[in-house]
Design an enzyme around this catalytic site. Structure first.
Site, PDB file in Angstrom:
ATOM      1  N   PRO A 151      46.601 -40.326  31.013  1.00 33.63           N
ATOM      2  CA  PRO A 151      46.891 -39.568  29.794  1.00 33.63           C
ATOM      3  C   PRO A 151      46.300 -40.124  28.498  1.00 33.63           C
ATOM      4  CG  PRO A 151      48.785 -40.867  30.390  1.00 33.63           C
ATOM      5  CD  PRO A 151      47.761 -41.090  31.478  1.00 33.63           C
ATOM      6  N   CYS A 152      44.984 -40.071  28.390  1.00 33.86           N
ATOM      7  CA  CYS A 152      44.350 -40.531  27.155  1.00 33.86           C
ATOM      8  C   CYS A 152      44.719 -39.625  25.974  1.00 33.86           C
ATOM      9  CB  CYS A 152      42.842 -40.637  27.330  1.00 33.86           C
ATOM     10  SG  CYS A 152      42.043 -39.150  27.900  1.00 33.86           S
ATOM     11  N   HIS A 153      45.266 -38.438  26.265  1.00 34.90           N
ATOM     12  CA  HIS A 153      45.704 -37.547  25.178  1.00 34.90           C
ATOM     13  C   HIS A 153      46.895 -38.129  24.418  1.00 34.90           C
ATOM     14  CE1 HIS A 153      48.162 -36.248  28.672  1.00 34.90           C
ATOM     15  NE2 HIS A 153      49.087 -35.970  27.760  1.00 34.90           N
TER      16      HIS A 153
END
Length: 186
Positions: A151-153
């Site tokens: 989850p780089c978001h």
């Protein structure tokens, strides 16, 4: 079998095959790639660096990318659907993440960011015990080839602004809003 790049796969026994499929999500069409060991790619089809990611994977894994089914795709679809429905916080699907030791450490730390929360790049660098590596952490985040699951978001600017998401900032906002909406319901 034909590679998506128009090159037939090598007959070498060492050559790995990355199966590639396309599917629809609430945020648009995505490509998923998988080897026998797990998912190695999950990207939006309109990502600017997509072709570069394909080439990196073929080099790093000594692989050929072909359109085809893979044993991991059914579980991927199930877990993504559960995520988009607000029923899944943690993904359990096997992942294949070739990269440098630093990149792999950054991607592993991304998976430690709890659902529905965010961290700054500086907080990520500190979590990696390398507080001065903010730009290197941001760069490694940008090289993540498995969006949503890694989850780089969930990484934002120190001032709280939405910055740097390969799928587009509107998708980053959508994903964060989704997680905020369902955070307390799970």
């Amino acid at each position: 079998m034909k590679s998506i790049f128009g090159v037939a796969p090598s007959n070498s026994k060492n050559k790995i095959v990355i199966d590639l499929t396309r599917f629809e999500t609430p945020l648009g069409t995505m490509f998923a790639g998988a080897t026998e060991q797990g998912i190695c790619l999950l990207e939006f089809t309109d990502r600017r660096m997509l072709e570069t990611e394909f080439k990196q994977l073929t080099t790093l894994l000594n692989a050929t990318i072909v359109q085809g089914d893979n044993q991991h795709f059914a579980l991927l679809h199930q877990q993504l659907n559960e995520y988009f429905e607000g029923k899944r916080k943690i993904f359990t699907i096997p992942l294949v993440t070739p990269g440098s030791a630093f990149q792999q450490a950054v991607w592993k730390e991304l998976q430690n960011i709890p659902y529905g929360t965010t961290r700054s790049y500086k907080q990520q660098a500190t979590a990696l015990k390398n507080p001065d590596a903010i730009r290197a952490v941001a760069s490694a985040n940008g090289m993540n080839r498995i969006s949503i699951i890694i989850p780089c978001h969930r990484v934002i600017g120190s001032d709280g602004s939405l910055t740097g998401y390969g799928g587009g900032l509107w998708r980053k906002k959508w994903l964060l809003d989704l997680e905020n909406e369902y955070q307390l319901k799970l």
